[in-house]
Design a protein around this motif. Structure first.
Motif, mmCIF file in Angstrom:
data_model
loop_
_atom_site.group_PDB
_atom_site.id
_atom_site.type_symbol
_atom_site.label_atom_id
_atom_site.label_comp_id
_atom_site.label_asym_id
_atom_site.label_seq_id
_atom_site.Cartn_x
_atom_site.Cartn_y
_atom_site.Cartn_z
ATOM 1 N N ILE A 7 0.882 -1.178 -0.066
ATOM 2 C CA ILE A 7 -0.180 0.176 0.000
ATOM 3 C C ILE A 7 0.980 1.312 -0.023
ATOM 4 O O ILE A 7 0.641 2.319 -1.006
ATOM 5 N N TYR A 8 1.868 1.431 1.008
ATOM 6 C CA TYR A 8 2.586 2.608 0.987
ATOM 7 C C TYR A 8 3.684 2.586 -0.046
ATOM 8 O O TYR A 8 4.089 3.732 -0.435
ATOM 9 N N SER A 9 4.177 1.744 -0.455
ATOM 10 C CA SER A 9 5.095 1.713 -1.524
ATOM 11 C C SER A 9 4.481 2.253 -2.658
ATOM 12 O O SER A 9 4.950 3.232 -3.568
ATOM 13 N N ALA A 57 -13.110 9.289 -5.694
ATOM 14 C CA ALA A 57 -12.748 8.527 -6.586
ATOM 15 C C ALA A 57 -11.668 7.463 -5.355
ATOM 16 O O ALA A 57 -11.658 6.540 -5.507
ATOM 17 N N ALA A 58 -11.102 8.227 -4.790
ATOM 18 C CA ALA A 58 -9.886 7.810 -3.933
ATOM 19 C C ALA A 58 -10.804 7.080 -2.888
ATOM 20 O O ALA A 58 -10.110 5.754 -2.395
ATOM 21 N N MET A 59 -11.713 7.437 -2.364
ATOM 22 C CA MET A 59 -12.449 6.795 -1.253
ATOM 23 C C MET A 59 -12.995 5.466 -1.680
ATOM 24 O O MET A 59 -12.956 4.251 -0.982
ATOM 25 N N MET A 68 -4.989 -9.945 -2.037
ATOM 26 C CA MET A 68 -4.610 -8.942 -1.340
ATOM 27 C C MET A 68 -3.480 -8.030 -1.873
ATOM 28 O O MET A 68 -3.661 -6.767 -1.722
ATOM 29 N N ALA A 69 -2.669 -8.455 -2.587
ATOM 30 C CA ALA A 69 -1.677 -7.748 -3.320
ATOM 31 C C ALA A 69 -2.145 -6.634 -4.355
ATOM 32 O O ALA A 69 -1.871 -5.750 -4.287
ATOM 33 N N PRO A 70 -3.137 -7.090 -5.374
ATOM 34 C CA PRO A 70 -3.624 -6.150 -6.110
ATOM 35 C C PRO A 70 -4.488 -5.142 -5.583
ATOM 36 O O PRO A 70 -4.432 -3.872 -5.773
ATOM 37 N N ILE A 129 -4.230 -0.925 -5.583
ATOM 38 C CA ILE A 129 -5.180 -0.146 -5.886
ATOM 39 C C ILE A 129 -5.480 1.005 -4.761
ATOM 40 O O ILE A 129 -5.413 2.298 -4.746
ATOM 41 N N LEU A 130 -5.621 0.452 -3.437
ATOM 42 C CA LEU A 130 -5.521 1.320 -2.357
ATOM 43 C C LEU A 130 -4.664 2.273 -2.113
ATOM 44 O O LEU A 130 -4.644 3.620 -1.837
#
Length: 509
Positions: A92-94, A119-121, A139-141, A145-146
């Protein structure tokens, strides 16, 4: 510098147009602390409508992060196989770093703050959906996206709150530098309650203990706290039952509740949040298009001395959050008192964080930023040393509630005041500034979660101590630079006002 909230009245003599423009630009630049007198723009919103927008944004964020914070606190426990949960957070943070550099500025410029937030929410709901069936393929995809949406969400919202405070200051004639901490204080005061609701939901769903639960042995118990290392939940034939994964039925109920929260947030923003840029005068309305200049501005902003000095404290802000949501919950709570207690302990953290955010916003008029940061630093050093030397005991659950509450009180300072600091220092380059903020904020989370699966807890505590020392050194240097700029600006302003008065006297003669 005037301390009154109202903008000082000028003499009846009008300032020449070219001088007024230059002064306005100087006061609105990131090199001056007192940019309270913003350029005159015709705004169509009333005071109440601006406050309504802050409230809508706050409540929507609360719903979104009720779901995300609840899941984030549990990832190191419910998805611990092969580090799936924690590595998902690293993804997520990468991805957020990539989004900061290449996605956030042009998307916000194209869509505007409101629709970027909407859109981000929506991207946060994909992560909740992935937790219904948590494997690497889902979980990875979802984490990627998040990550793309997370930077857009926070960057757009920081700009939205800052612009709202600016417009509100123009309407009311109040000092923007006083209003901005108050607006962020209201926002974070409400949003930080997400840790209460998210963890309350998880605690209620997971509260029933396993029927075959056995007491945690002294051998396993001694490996909790600062001495905990990844893998210590299994020692030979002894297993720590407090770290057992909940049943699939409970996880489905939990994720379903969180999904409903996310969908309500998206709907609330789309329907009730105003697009403030559309209601500026035509002259001031920004052009919404992709531009390479936005990318260049982001990179250029990173080279500013004040931005460079703020990197350590921005990184520390997220590192301490990552440590608390991952290592504290697993090594001090789940390991010793069971996963079903994580939510209750984290609720204490959320309550104190929320209340302290509101208090900070209320005290912003009377108390300077360095005081808040110094108190937060002393509080965190005290807690870090406590975590390092205190060994959890079977009857020490109450102590964990106290420690969590104190950590939340300090966390409110980092999250609220750092956003305010960026808004005040870099008002003339908000998009690039908040993109840089999210970039280094994301980098801090990456460090925290990589350390979570690679290092023992006591090593992470030492790293946090060193980072905090470097953070305060950089921050205090920025404050000194800002004060010097402010003094120079006051001298320039006095000279200009004296010249205007002299010109007025000559014209009268």
């Amino acid at each position: 510098m005037a301390t009154d909230d109202k903008v000082p009245k000028t003499s009846g003599l009008q300032v020449p147009t070219n001088l007024d423009t230059a002064t306005t630009k100087m006061l609105a630049s990131g090199n001056v602390a007192d940019d309270s007198r913003v350029p005159e723009v015709e705004y169509n919103f009333s005071k109440g409508r601006h406050l309504k927008n802050v409230l809508v944004s706050s409540l929507a964020f609360t719903l979104v992060f009720t779901a995300f914070s609840g899941l984030e606190s549990l990832q190191s426990s419910i998805n611990k196989d092969q580090g799936l949960g924690v590595y998902g957070l690293v993804f997520i943070y990468s991805t957020m770093i990539i989004s900061c550099l290449f996605l956030a500025p042009p998307v916000i410029s194209l869509l505007g703050c409101k629709w970027t937030i909407t859109a981000a929410m929506a991207t946060y709901t994909t992560y909740t959906l992935a937790n219904f069936y948590a494997v690497w393929g889902t979980m990875a995809p979802a984490s990627v996206i998040l990550g793309l949406g997370g930077t857009l969400l926070w960057s757009a919202n920081s700009m939205y709150i800052t612009e709202t405070a600016t417009q509100y200051a123009q309407i009311t004639g109040k000092n923007k530098d006083v209003l901005l901490p108050g607006f962020f204080g209201i926002f974070f005061g409400i949003v930080h309650t997400c840790r209460v609701w998210g963890n309350l939901i998880s605690s209620l769903v997971l509260s029933q203990r396993p029927q075959n639960e056995t007491e945690i042995s002294d051998e396993v118990f001694s490996r909790c706290g600062a001495t905990y290392c990844t893998g210590d939940e299994n020692l030979g034939n002894v297993t720590n039952s407090g770290l057992d994964k909940p049943s699939e039925e409970k996880l489905q109920i939990l994720c379903g509740t969180y999904l409903a929260c996310g969908l309500m947030a998206v709907g609330a923003v789309a329907i009730f949040l105003d697009d403030i840029h559309r209601h500026k005068s035509a002259k001031s309305q920004p052009k919404k298009r992709f531009s390479s200049a936005l990318f260049v501005a982001t990179f250029k902003h990173m080279r500013k001395p004040k931005q460079l000095l703020l990197i350590p404290i921005t990184v520390y802000c997220s590192m301490q959050m990552g440590f608390f949501s991952s290592d504290f919950t697993k090594a001090f709570v789940s390991c010793t008192y069971g996963i079903w207690n994580v939510g209750y302990v984290m609720m204490t953290y959320g309550v104190t964080s929320s209340l302290n955010s509101i208090v900070i916003g209320r005290l912003a008029k009377r108390v300077r930023r360095p005081f808040f940061f110094t108190i937060a630093m002393l509080l965190h050093y005290g807690l870090l040393f406590t975590f390092l030397f205190w060994q959890p005991t079977p009857d020490g659950l109450l102590i964990l509630y106290v420690l969590a509450g104190l950590w939340g009180a300090a966390d409110a300072v980092w999250t609220t005041e750092i956003n305010v600091l960026y808004g005040v220092l870099f008002h003339d380059s908000q998009e690039a500034a908040f993109s840089c903020y999210r970039l280094w904020h994301a980098f801090g989370f990456i460090l925290a979660y990589v350390f979570s699966v690679q290092l023992c807890v006591f090593m992470k505590l030492y790293i946090l101590m060193g980072t905090l020392a470097l953070s305060m050194l950089g921050y205090l240097t920025v404050e000194l630079m800002q004060r010097k700029c402010q003094e120079n600006t006051l001298e320039t302003r006095k000279t200009v006002e004296a010249a205007i008065d002299m010109l007025g006297s000559n014209l009268t003669l």
